[in-house]
Design an enzyme around this catalytic site. Structure first.
Site: not given
Ligand code: F6R
Length: 609
Positions: A2, A27, A74, A98-99, A482, A486, A489, A505, A604
């Site tokens: 949010c 956000r 969000w 927000n929250g 990772e 990626k 996502e 395994h 984000k």
């Molecule tokens: C993936 C991504 C998320 C963040 C996670 C932690 O691309 O961005 O997995 O890495 O939400 O966020 P931070 O680093 O802001 O604590």
């Protein structure tokens, strides 16, 4: 999660709020809305979906008033439709939130039993009802907020306006971030610096339990008891340009290409050249502390957790200190016994991730020394840890983390090389070799980025595949995780990351000629074993995209595609491998016509548990 923005000033709030929301859309982008004064009345307009739908709705609508608030959501409580969109207006009060309000059930029960008709399924609307009750009793917005706060449980932040006070805004923070921009005869209150920086660099960050009021541009701060408090004003350095796409199609693409510069910025100030060594400047912990820690505990979520996993391999080998890595949401509720001489390192791009922040608070209560590795200065995690190292990668707007991942690896390696020097756990020669590896990275990352076109073309041939397995061993295994994250996502394709040696395994049963195997196989001490594992999937029909170092004809021969990264010391490989895995996901997502910067269901900065 949010985005919140509010404006009071001489300009028309609509344009400024919409611009702020555009910058905060990363956000959350389930629905948007504004409440803006118009001839003494608060007009609310809301829309499901992304901001452009609200912008269309508002085209041609003018508001004649000095104050307004806006929100990009969000969803936590209730579907992302119009009635659940913020602001929520009850009587003369409008609120953006927000929250999460944890005692939502009991408040709702009480209101409904008193005959209140709820229009939405959100916890946010309930706050508006509670405020309205107080305002109807004659309270000012500040007084009403002070009286409602003790009734609310949970981590939440709010921004409110009242029809009877058209020049006022009141905000409260108890969890998700909130800050105040002090502009030229104007005030902007927002959840993120991105919405403020275009208007003013002068910013005050609210701490938990603090309220801000802006009345005709006069800004005052209070604690939750209503006592006025003094707050420091910070000058924020980030330029507006850092939050623009700068000619790229997507923020993610721009941020991938910014990595050479981001890595230079992460290292800046921490390296001495004669002799070549890492000297962490102003980390907040003393050299003696770094010498005496007996364990390291890394805590993070998502991509940051992957960076922390890379760091585990580096810490253990370079400093000899036993190192653990945990996902914050798991660590938070574990029954822990931690050695008091453990250094707890929280890793977070945003510095606001609720689970990571909760763990930081928990280990502080247990008496541990804490260090944060954050990208956003003044964020909650940055402020609350005893010590800090900034990744300094610049604003990251793409929901999919890229440059912050490689910058986190570099920052954590700087920490381990600093500790290794102090503890003499590595020879000077070895350390020099590792540091030279870091110094070479920006140039080598440029070389990897030059393969961009290759990925754009290769992506076209991969769109028909539905399963991807990412493999790596040792320090490269977290990069496999990772890579899979990626891809999931932003393409919504199924991908898994595995240690290459673990495949037989169980997961090897997935392999057939419809499965793409992305194999990370740089020339390091596990190279031969890794190649044997790749041969095993090749023998079962797996289509191999290999990422190896330099010229590797053997690996090239068994691969559908072979991509070379520059030869480097083992500790530098995770950063170099990150570039191809990011470019692969990016181009595949573009080829599949996905929303690269705002993938579905994500936001984000995850400020709720
Ligand atoms: C993936 C991504 C998320 C963040 C996670 C932690 O691309 O961005 O997995 O890495 O939400 O966020 P931070 O680093 O802001 O604590």
């Amino acid at each position: 999660m949010c985005g919140i923005v509010g404006y009071w000033g001489p300009e028309k709030p609509k344009a400024i709020i919409l611009d702020g929301l555009r910058r905060l859309e990363y956000r959350g982008y389930d629905s948007t809305g504004v409440a803006i004064f118009d001839h003494g009345q608060l007009k609310v307009e809301r829309s499901p979906g992304k901001l452009h739908r609200l912008e269309e709705k508002l085209r041609g609508i003018e508001f004649e008033g000095p104050t307004g608030i806006g929100h990009t959501r969000w969803a936590t409580h209730g579907e992302p439709n119009e009635k659940n969109a913020h602001p929520h207006k009850v009587g003369g009060v409008a609120i953006v939130h927000n929250g999460i309000i944890e005692n939502y059930g009991s408040i709702q029960k009480r209101l409904v039993s008193e005959g209140v008709e709820l229009k939405s399924e959100t916890d946010s609307e309930l706050i508006a009802h509670l405020l309205d009750e107080k305002l109807r009793e004659g309270a000012t917005l500040l007084k009403a907020t002070l009286e409602v706060i003790p009734k609310l449980e949970g981590a939440y932040s709010i921004l409110v306006v009242n029809e009877k006070e058209p020049d006022s805004m009141v905000a409260f923070k108890n969890g998700p971030p909130m800050l105040v921009g002090l502009g030229n005869k104007e005030v902007i209150i927002a959840s993120d610096i991105q919405a403020v920086i275009t208007r003013t660099p002068r910013v005050v960050y609210l701490d938990d339990g603090e309220i801000v009021t802006s009345i005709k541009g006069a800004v005052k701060f209070y604690n939750s008891k209503g006592d006025e408090i003094r707050k420091d004003v910070h000058e924020v350095k980030w330029s507006q340009a850092m939050a623009e796409k700068a000619g790229f199609d997507h923020f993610m693409q721009k941020e991938i290409f910014e990595q050479p510069q981001a890595l230079r910025q992460t290292m800046e100030g921490h390296l001495e050249h004669e002799p070549l060594r890492v000297v962490l400047k102003s980390s907040g912990l003393t050299d003696d502390e770094y010498r005496n820690f007996k364990r390291i505990q890394l805590i993070a979520c998502g991509t940051s957790w992957h960076a922390a996993m890379v760091a585990k391999y580096v810490f253990e080998r370079v400093t000899g200190i036993p190192t653990d890595v945990d996902i914050a949401s798991e660590f938070h509720y574990r029954h822990l016994t931690l050695d008091p001489q453990t250094l707890a390192v929280t890793v977070s791009q945003s510095g606001e991730t609720a689970d990571t922040l909760a763990c930081l608070r928990r280990v502080k209560k247990m008496g541990l020394r804490t260090l944060s590795v954050c990208n956003v200065p003044h964020s909650s995690i940055d402020r609350e840890a005893h010590g800090r190292i900034y990744t300094n990668a610049g604003a990251e707007i793409g929901v999919c983390s890229t440059k912050s991942f490689t910058a986190q690896i570099v920052a954590l390696e700087l920490l381990s090389f600093h500790m290794a020097r102090l503890r003499k756990s590595c020879s000077d020669e070895e350390l020099k070799n590792y540091i030279s590896g870091l110094l070479a990275l920006p140039g080598q990352v440029e070389i990897c980025l030059n393969h961009d076109k290759w990925f754009r073309e290769a992506a076209q041939s991969l769109t028909k595949f539905r399963g991807f397995l990412y493999l790596g061993r040792g320090v490269n295994f977290p990069v496999a995780l990772e890579g899979a994250l990626k891809l999931k996502e932003i393409t919504y394709l199924h991908a898994e990351g595995y240690p290459s040696g673990e495949l037989k395994h169980g997961p090897i049963a997935l392999v057939d000629n419809n499965m793409i195997i992305v194999a990370l196989a740089p020339k390091d001490e596990l190279y031969e074993k890794n190649i044997s594992n790749i041969q095993e999937v090749k023998a079962r029909g797996g289509q191999i995209i290999a990422i190896g170092s330099g010229d590797d004809q053997g690996l090239e021969k068994i691969s559908k595609h072979y991509l070379s990264i520059p030869e480097a010391v083992w500790s530098a490989n995770p950063v170099l491998e990150s570039i191809p895995i990011q470019l692969l996901s990016y181009h595949l997502a573009v080829a599949l016509n996905r929303d690269v910067d705002q993938p579905r269901n994500l936001a984000k900065s995850v400020t709720v548990e």
